[in-house]
Each structure stands twice: as structure tokens, then as C-alpha cells.
Write an enzyme that holds these catalytic residues in place. Structure first.
Site, PDB file in Angstrom:
ATOM      1  N   GLN A  20       2.668  -7.011  10.944  1.00 24.85           N
ATOM      2  CA  GLN A  20       1.314  -7.445  10.594  1.00 24.85           C
ATOM      3  C   GLN A  20       1.173  -8.960  10.491  1.00 24.85           C
ATOM      4  O   GLN A  20       0.064  -9.474  10.534  1.00 24.85           O
ATOM      5  CB  GLN A  20       0.891  -6.798   9.268  1.00 24.85           C
ATOM      6  CG  GLN A  20       0.773  -5.280   9.378  1.00 24.85           C
ATOM      7  CD  GLN A  20       0.387  -4.620   8.066  1.00 24.85           C
ATOM      8  OE1 GLN A  20       1.255  -4.264   7.293  1.00 24.85           O
ATOM      9  NE2 GLN A  20      -0.894  -4.464   7.811  1.00 24.85           N
ATOM     10  N   HIS A 114       8.684  -0.602   8.124  1.00 25.05           N
ATOM     11  CA  HIS A 114       7.271  -0.625   7.734  1.00 25.05           C
ATOM     12  C   HIS A 114       6.429  -0.259   8.964  1.00 25.05           C
ATOM     13  O   HIS A 114       5.908  -1.120   9.660  1.00 25.05           O
ATOM     14  CB  HIS A 114       6.899  -2.006   7.183  1.00 25.05           C
ATOM     15  CG  HIS A 114       5.596  -1.998   6.416  1.00 25.05           C
ATOM     16  ND1 HIS A 114       5.478  -2.451   5.125  1.00 25.05           N
ATOM     17  CD2 HIS A 114       4.358  -1.569   6.763  1.00 25.05           C
ATOM     18  CE1 HIS A 114       4.225  -2.309   4.714  1.00 25.05           C
ATOM     19  NE2 HIS A 114       3.522  -1.781   5.696  1.00 25.05           N
ATOM     20  N   ASN A 158       8.591   2.446   4.256  1.00 21.44           N
ATOM     21  CA  ASN A 158       7.271   2.220   3.671  1.00 21.44           C
ATOM     22  C   ASN A 158       6.359   3.417   3.910  1.00 21.44           C
ATOM     23  O   ASN A 158       6.173   3.854   5.044  1.00 21.44           O
ATOM     24  CB  ASN A 158       6.636   0.990   4.330  1.00 21.44           C
ATOM     25  CG  ASN A 158       5.268   0.687   3.750  1.00 21.44           C
ATOM     26  OD1 ASN A 158       5.170   0.254   2.611  1.00 21.44           O
ATOM     27  ND2 ASN A 158       4.214   0.937   4.501  1.00 21.44           N
ATOM     28  N   GLU A 159       5.797   3.927   2.836  1.00 21.82           N
ATOM     29  CA  GLU A 159       4.810   5.001   2.912  1.00 21.82           C
ATOM     30  C   GLU A 159       5.284   6.168   3.767  1.00 21.82           C
ATOM     31  O   GLU A 159       4.720   6.476   4.829  1.00 21.82           O
ATOM     32  CB  GLU A 159       3.462   4.471   3.391  1.00 21.82           C
ATOM     33  CG  GLU A 159       2.899   3.453   2.418  1.00 21.82           C
ATOM     34  CD  GLU A 159       1.442   3.081   2.672  1.00 21.82           C
ATOM     35  OE1 GLU A 159       0.944   3.363   3.774  1.00 21.82           O
ATOM     36  OE2 GLU A 159       0.825   2.511   1.762  1.00 21.82           O
TER      37      GLU A 159
END
Ligand code: GCO
Length: 416
Positions: A20, A114, A158-159
């Protein structure tokens, strides 16, 4: 007036994810998906925030604001661009980031995965591939053997539950529909796999996908602990406050079970759970209800509902029984005063949890800077630092100064 004092050693940080913010993550699956015509990504990530080049000044800026930790991800597609061949220069890059954090007084917390994966992994079955847990663990071992002695914690994945969150809340259509889209088919084609075999992380919603992800986490933790037994390890989960509207008790309970609890039940031996909360999700007997009329919505289309953080910290601790680190909480808005209001109310919830004896280790705001918000591109602005997309200039928002001051004093007074 409410006076808040946070425990000694409380972690105050911001978070980013490699894809990101770094730019040009060309060996990753998401990069490929962004390039396809008919892509579900509204724009490609391109050079993002050039954090790959600018990390030193970005880290110095975060430290100057008053934070004491920084959560960032290391990119598998850079570190292992081809299966089994690890890039020394990528490892050196992340090693320098860690050193830079330490020199600036920020405790480094790294995320190993991620959302993005190397393209070769997708050719090997992606997040339903039977070798994926072992391949992930080998990558984790490599990273930790280089960085492990200098970092304060690791979020393996992540998540883990993101796919289930996106589909159960109606934010994404079902996988069957997604697989018919031209962008998906083109990306599968480019990697020489079928649309059904193409399985990036965010879409691994089946039970076998879930098991692959959780096995990858467990195997990675075992490898990490064999090298650095004392290093704090956990997984992060997207846990929105799932609540029942009229007649929705059963379906809300089902979603709570399938989206949150099934994961929380499997991590009771971890050192912490990373809670990532943005809003609440309401369900009635027909499914997701969307925002309640009259409730403000953020630029993500979520209800402005900062109280969700307190509820999700409590739920995570109730089920997993391990310390909670808020690894993400934040709001997409162009009105920075709303960000301050949101975080004020979220921290009120954190303080209430601490007062009840729940071990909350820290608060990490998402995000350090405005960045590439996946399928939505650069429109949503989560950052406490604004990025000029033409010049890449950084400017700290009022909320960044405000939150940094709270971090520096580890205390605050709110007029609530
Ligand atoms: C996630 C990710 C972040 C997002 C953030 C805002 O929660 O989806 O961890 O990468 O950018 O949550 O949506």
C-alpha cells in the site's frame, strides 16, 4: 472531563502495509490483478507513497510526532521473488528499516504477510495450496533469522479472516461471481492457472482456505520460536462489532462464529491477538443491513462507529484469553476533525477495557499515511500524514500532531 492514563510501556504506533505504501511491488499477485483490463481494482498502485525509497524520512517524521512503535510489513514477493531464491538486497532493505526504527526510538513490529503474495505461490495453488503453509514457514524463518533479534513483535498474517469479512458483510460479491469477472480470468490466464485455481489470500474464504491460512500461521510461529523463543508472535483479525438488527440474532451469531470466533478459538496459545476494527456490521434475518439511516458514514461507506473497538477488544479477549494489541483502528475521511473525534471515542473504549483489567498492549492507528486502499485505490484517506500524489510531499495533519502528543505523554484529558 475524563482523564486517561495508559499503562507504562503502552505501545503507540501507526501501521502501513508494504504493497500500500512502497510502490512497484511487481512480483506480487495483487500487482498483476491491478494491471488487468476489467480489474476489480479501480486504479493500479503504481509508485504508491514511495515508502520503499523514503522510509528513513517517514520513520523520522513518525518518531518526531511522539509515537514509540511502527508496524510495517515485509513483502514476501520481494524477499522471495522466485520460489526458493531469497533476495539479499530485499532482506537488507528491511533490515535497514528495522535499524532506522530503533535509531529513531520506534519499536519495530513486522507483519510477514499483508494480503499480497508472490505470483509463483499463486501458481502453486495460492491460499488453498497444500504446500503453502510450509512455504510460508520457510519464508518466515528466513526473515526472522535476519530481523528477529532486533524487532519487538511479529504479526504472521494480517487479517486471516478478511475474505470472510468481505463476503459476509456484502462488501464483495460471492466468489462464484468474482470468478466470472474479466479481470479475474485475465489474471488467472497470465499465471497459467484456471479461474478456479487462482487463489489470492483475500479470497480464501472456503474452509480449506481458512485451514491453509491457520496452518501457515502455526507453522510459521513454530519456526519463529525455534529461532527466537522470546519473540512475541500473533496473528491479526478484522473484527468488526457484529450486531443484530430486528430478527437478526441468529444470523449475527452465525457470522460472529464463522468470521471471528472460529479463528479466535485457534490462537489461544499465541502471545497476543491483533485486533483490527473500523466499525460495526448489523444483520437482520435477510443478511447485512448496511448503515443505519441517520448514522454518519465514513469515506469507506462504513458507519462512523468508534465504539466498535471496545466491543471487539472485549470479544477477542473473552474468546482467545490472550493479550490484545490494537494493530489497526482508524477512519477514512477528508475532514481531519472527524478523525480526532473518532480516535477520541475509540480510545475511550480502550481505556474502559484497561480499567476492567483487560491486557491491551497498545494502540496502532491505521494508517501512518494516505495510501493505496486496495480495490478502492487512492481515494479513501486514512492517514495522519497526507501525501501529495504528484510531488510525494508529506504533510502532517492536525490529527497526527494530536495523537502524537497523546503518545508522548501516555495520557490525555478528553472533554467527554
Ligand atoms: C485491512 C488492512 C488494511 C486496510 C485498512 C483500511 O484492514 O483491510 O489491514 O490494509 O487498508 O484496514 O481498510
Amino acid at each position: 472531563m475524563a482523564k486517561y492514563q495508559f499503562p507504562d510501556g503502552f505501545l503507540w504506533g501507526t501501521a502501513t502495509a508494504a504493497h500500500q505504501v512502497e510502490g512497484n511491488n511487481t512480483n506480487s499477485d495483487i500487482w498483476l490483478m491491478e494491471q488487468m483490463s476489467g480489474s476489480m481494482f479501480v486504479e493500479p498502485s503504481g509508485n504508491a507513497c514511495e515508502h520503499f525509497e523514503r522510509y528513513a524520512s517517514d520513520i523520522a517524521l513518525l518518531a518526531s510526532l511522539g509515537f514509540n512503535s511502527y508496524r510495517f510489513s515485509v513483502e514476501w514477493a520481494r524477499i522471495e521473488p522466485e520460489e526458493g531464491s531469497f533476495s539479499d538486497s530485499a532482506l537488507e532493505h528491511y533490515s535497514s528499516m528495522v535499524d532506522c526504527c530503533i535509531a529513531q526510538g520506534l519499536k519495530p513490529f513486522i507483519t510477514l504477510h499483508h494480503f499480497t503474495s508472490p505470483q509463483w505461490l499463486i501458481q502453486r495453488g495460492g491460499w488453498e495450496g497444500s504446500d503453502t503453509p510450509a512455504l510460508f514457514a520457510r519464508y518466515a524463518e528466513k526473515v526472522i533469522s535476519v530481523l528477529g533479534s532486533r524487532i519487538n513483535g511479529v504479526c504472521t498474517i494480517n487479517e486471516a479472516n478478511i475474505g470472510r469479512v468481505l463476503t459476509s458483510s456484502g462488501m464483495l460479491p460471492s466468489l462464484d461471481i468474482i470468478r466470472q469477472t474479466p479481470g479475474w480470468r485475465a489474471a488467472a490466464n497470465a499465471l497459467d492457472v484456471t479461474a478456479d485455481e487462482f487463489m489470492p489470500f483475500m479470497f480464501a474464504i472456503s474452509e480449506s482456505g481458512r485451514q491453509t491460512i491457520m496452518a501457515a500461521h502455526r507453522q510459521a510461529v513454530n519456526c519463529i520460536k525455534s529461532i527466537q523463543p522470546a519473540l512475541s508472535c500473533g496473528i491479526t483479525l478484522a473484527v468488526q462489532d457484529i450486531v443484530a438488527g430486528p430478527g437478526g440474532e441468529e444470523i449475527a451469531a452465525k457470522h460472529r462464529r464463522e468470521v471471528n470466533e472460529v479463528y479466535l478459538n485457534e490462537i489461544t496459545e499465541d502471545d497476543f491477538v491483533g485486533v483490527q476494527c473500523y466499525s460495526r456490521h448489523r444483520y437482520d434475518s435477510n443478511g447485512p443491513m448496511g448503515p443505519e439511516s441517520g448514522v454518519e458514514v465514513t469515506d469507506m461507506g462504513y458507519e462512523f462507529w468508534p465504539e466498535a473497538l471496545e466491543q471487539t477488544i472485549r470479544q477477542a479477549y473473552d474468546v482467545a484469553g490472550i493479550p490484545v494489541l490494537v494493530t489497526e483502528n482508524g477512519i477514512a475521511t477528508t475532514d481531519d476533525r472527524r478523525r480526532i473525534d473518532y480516535v477520541t471515542r475509540a480510545l475511550t473504549g480502550v481505556q474502559a477495557c484497561l480499567n476492567d483489567g483487560i491486557p491491551v498492549l497498545g494502540y496502532t492507528y491505521w494508517s501512518a499515511m494516505d495510501n493505496f486502499e486496495w480495490m478502492l485505490g487512492y481515494r479513501p484517506k486514512f492517514g495522519i500524514i497526507a501525501i501529495d500524489r504528484k510531488t510525494q510531499g508529506r504533510s502532517v495533519k492536525q490529527s497526527g500532531k494530536w495523537l502524537g502528543d497523546i503518545a508522548r505523554t501516555n495520557a490525555t484529558t478528553f472533554s467527554v
